[in-house]
Design a protein around this motif. Structure first.
Motif, PDB file in Angstrom:
ATOM      1  N   GLU A  61       0.841  -1.127   0.051  1.00 43.94           N
ATOM      2  CA  GLU A  61       0.043  -0.202   0.018  1.00 43.94           C
ATOM      3  C   GLU A  61       0.745   1.214   0.022  1.00 43.94           C
ATOM      4  O   GLU A  61       0.551   2.179  -0.584  1.00 43.94           O
ATOM      5  CB  GLU A  61      -0.990  -0.104   1.266  1.00 43.94           C
ATOM      6  N   ALA A  62       1.850   1.348   0.807  1.00 44.99           N
ATOM      7  CA  ALA A  62       2.710   2.259   0.908  1.00 44.99           C
ATOM      8  C   ALA A  62       3.435   2.922  -0.441  1.00 44.99           C
ATOM      9  O   ALA A  62       3.737   3.906  -0.684  1.00 44.99           O
ATOM     10  CB  ALA A  62       3.914   2.223   1.956  1.00 44.99           C
ATOM     11  N   PRO A  96      -3.724  -8.675  11.203  1.00 49.43           N
ATOM     12  CA  PRO A  96      -4.824  -9.148  11.006  1.00 49.43           C
ATOM     13  C   PRO A  96      -5.793  -9.331   9.998  1.00 49.43           C
ATOM     14  O   PRO A  96      -5.748  -8.497   8.998  1.00 49.43           O
ATOM     15  CB  PRO A  96      -5.790  -8.123  12.085  1.00 49.43           C
ATOM     16  N   VAL A  97      -6.362 -10.398   9.735  1.00 49.97           N
ATOM     17  CA  VAL A  97      -7.031 -10.879   8.400  1.00 49.97           C
ATOM     18  C   VAL A  97      -8.048  -9.615   7.922  1.00 49.97           C
ATOM     19  O   VAL A  97      -7.873  -9.518   6.926  1.00 49.97           O
ATOM     20  CB  VAL A  97      -7.821 -12.149   8.365  1.00 49.97           C
ATOM     21  N   PRO A  98      -8.841  -9.259   8.811  1.00 49.03           N
ATOM     22  CA  PRO A  98      -9.744  -8.040   8.218  1.00 49.03           C
ATOM     23  C   PRO A  98      -9.057  -7.043   7.875  1.00 49.03           C
ATOM     24  O   PRO A  98      -9.578  -6.338   6.659  1.00 49.03           O
ATOM     25  CB  PRO A  98     -10.479  -7.897   9.534  1.00 49.03           C
ATOM     26  N   ASP A  99      -7.813  -6.451   8.515  1.00 55.47           N
ATOM     27  CA  ASP A  99      -7.283  -5.285   8.099  1.00 55.47           C
ATOM     28  C   ASP A  99      -6.430  -5.698   6.679  1.00 55.47           C
ATOM     29  O   ASP A  99      -6.467  -4.997   5.879  1.00 55.47           O
ATOM     30  CB  ASP A  99      -6.234  -4.804   8.906  1.00 55.47           C
ATOM     31  N   PHE A 100      -5.805  -6.784   6.586  1.00 58.62           N
ATOM     32  CA  PHE A 100      -5.378  -7.470   5.158  1.00 58.62           C
ATOM     33  C   PHE A 100      -6.412  -7.564   4.260  1.00 58.62           C
ATOM     34  O   PHE A 100      -5.958  -6.779   3.131  1.00 58.62           O
ATOM     35  CB  PHE A 100      -4.801  -8.711   5.628  1.00 58.62           C
ATOM     36  N   GLU A 101      -7.420  -7.817   4.392  1.00 55.93           N
ATOM     37  CA  GLU A 101      -8.583  -7.852   3.320  1.00 55.93           C
ATOM     38  C   GLU A 101      -8.976  -6.485   3.000  1.00 55.93           C
ATOM     39  O   GLU A 101      -9.311  -6.116   1.719  1.00 55.93           O
ATOM     40  CB  GLU A 101      -9.632  -8.645   3.781  1.00 55.93           C
ATOM     41  N   LEU A 104      -6.147  -4.803   0.833  1.00 58.40           N
ATOM     42  CA  LEU A 104      -5.901  -5.398  -0.456  1.00 58.40           C
ATOM     43  C   LEU A 104      -7.093  -5.017  -1.381  1.00 58.40           C
ATOM     44  O   LEU A 104      -6.948  -4.599  -2.513  1.00 58.40           O
ATOM     45  CB  LEU A 104      -6.037  -6.890  -0.490  1.00 58.40           C
ATOM     46  N   GLY A 105      -8.324  -4.814  -0.780  1.00 57.10           N
ATOM     47  CA  GLY A 105      -9.625  -4.177  -1.588  1.00 57.10           C
ATOM     48  C   GLY A 105      -9.383  -3.070  -1.835  1.00 57.10           C
ATOM     49  O   GLY A 105      -9.623  -2.509  -3.005  1.00 57.10           O
ATOM     50  N   ARG A 106      -8.691  -1.967  -1.064  1.00 57.19           N
ATOM     51  CA  ARG A 106      -8.485  -0.776  -1.322  1.00 57.19           C
ATOM     52  C   ARG A 106      -7.643  -0.463  -2.701  1.00 57.19           C
ATOM     53  O   ARG A 106      -7.825   0.227  -3.750  1.00 57.19           O
ATOM     54  CB  ARG A 106      -7.860   0.182  -0.217  1.00 57.19           C
ATOM     55  N   ALA A 109      -9.584  -1.532  -5.943  1.00 50.49           N
ATOM     56  CA  ALA A 109     -10.337  -0.661  -6.306  1.00 50.49           C
ATOM     57  C   ALA A 109      -9.513   0.616  -6.851  1.00 50.49           C
ATOM     58  O   ALA A 109     -10.167   0.954  -8.040  1.00 50.49           O
ATOM     59  CB  ALA A 109     -11.049  -0.246  -5.338  1.00 50.49           C
ATOM     60  N   ASP A 110      -8.485   0.743  -6.411  1.00 53.86           N
ATOM     61  CA  ASP A 110      -7.793   2.059  -6.724  1.00 53.86           C
ATOM     62  C   ASP A 110      -7.220   1.936  -8.151  1.00 53.86           C
ATOM     63  O   ASP A 110      -7.344   2.496  -9.305  1.00 53.86           O
ATOM     64  CB  ASP A 110      -6.426   2.099  -6.126  1.00 53.86           C
ATOM     65  N   ALA A 111      -6.469   0.502  -8.475  1.00 51.18           N
ATOM     66  CA  ALA A 111      -6.009   0.186  -9.668  1.00 51.18           C
ATOM     67  C   ALA A 111      -7.087   0.142 -10.657  1.00 51.18           C
ATOM     68  O   ALA A 111      -7.124   0.465 -11.962  1.00 51.18           O
ATOM     69  CB  ALA A 111      -5.353  -1.363  -9.692  1.00 51.18           C
TER      70      ALA A 111
END
Length: 204
Positions: A61-62, A96-101, A104-106, A109-111
């Motif tokens: 993400e960075a 944490p899996v929820p944060d990971f998901e 990744l979703g962001r 969506a960005d691309a």
């Protein structure tokens, strides 16, 4: 799908994608599945490798803007997650899996929104090389499901490299595909490349 000279295929992720690429050379593809994919496509198709050894999803993400969006790719392939699991066990660093998901979703969506890119998500994999790695599936199993949910939510094509490697391991043995359980051998990289090409409809 047939790729043409108008296409820019960008692969991004961790060491499995990086595979020794020369980061000073934008054209360097490393010695793994990205090179094999490129060799299987028409030479007019641009292929870029932006894998970096050791990266987790937060590292991805960075650098997403500079390493992905800035190149205007028409197709983006992401392979991330095994280090998010690995660092929990060797360094006590949780992902944490929820944060990971959500992260990744962001990124997907960005691309999709900013580049209009076709999206591919390769599923992280593990072929345990020792009994200690078996415990990693407690973390990797839910993370795999998160990867698949994120792909589905953002219209990405899932590339089931995890299943392909397990099938190949039944024939060749796990050590022949990933001696340390994580990093593919040349044969393992060939399986990854063939799985991506099939998922992308770029075979035949």
């Amino acid at each position: 799908m047939r790729f043409t000279r108008e296409d820019r295929l960008l692969f991004v992720g961790d060491s499995v994608t990086d595979c020794g690429r020369d980061r000073e050379d934008p054209a360097s593809l490393g010695d793994g599945y990205v090179r094999l994919v490129a060799d299987s496509l028409p030479p007019s198709v641009t292929v870029l490798n932006k894998g970096i050894n050791g990266h987790r999803v937060r590292d991805l993400e960075a650098r997403w803007t500079d390493d992905v969006l800035a190149h205007g790719p028409t197709a983006v392939t992401v392979l991330i997650g095994i280090n998010d699991t690995w660092r929990r066990y060797d360094q006590g660093l949780p992902s944490p899996v929820p944060d990971f998901e959500a992260t990744l979703g962001r990124l997907l969506a960005d691309a999709g929104e900013k580049c209009g890119a076709r999206l591919f998500v390769m599923v992280p994999f593990l072929l345990p090389a020792d009994p200690g790695q078996e415990a990693w599936f407690e973390d990797l199993g839910p993370r795999t499901e998160a990867v698949l949910r994120a792909a589905d939510a953002h219209g990405a094509t899932p590339v089931r490299t995890d299943l392909a490697l397990r099938r190949a391991a039944r024939e060749h043995g796990a050590a022949a595909l990933a001696p340390d359980g994580v990093h593919p051998s040349p044969l393992g990289h060939r399986v990854l490349a063939e799985t991506w090409l099939t998922a992308a409809g770029a075979t035949g």
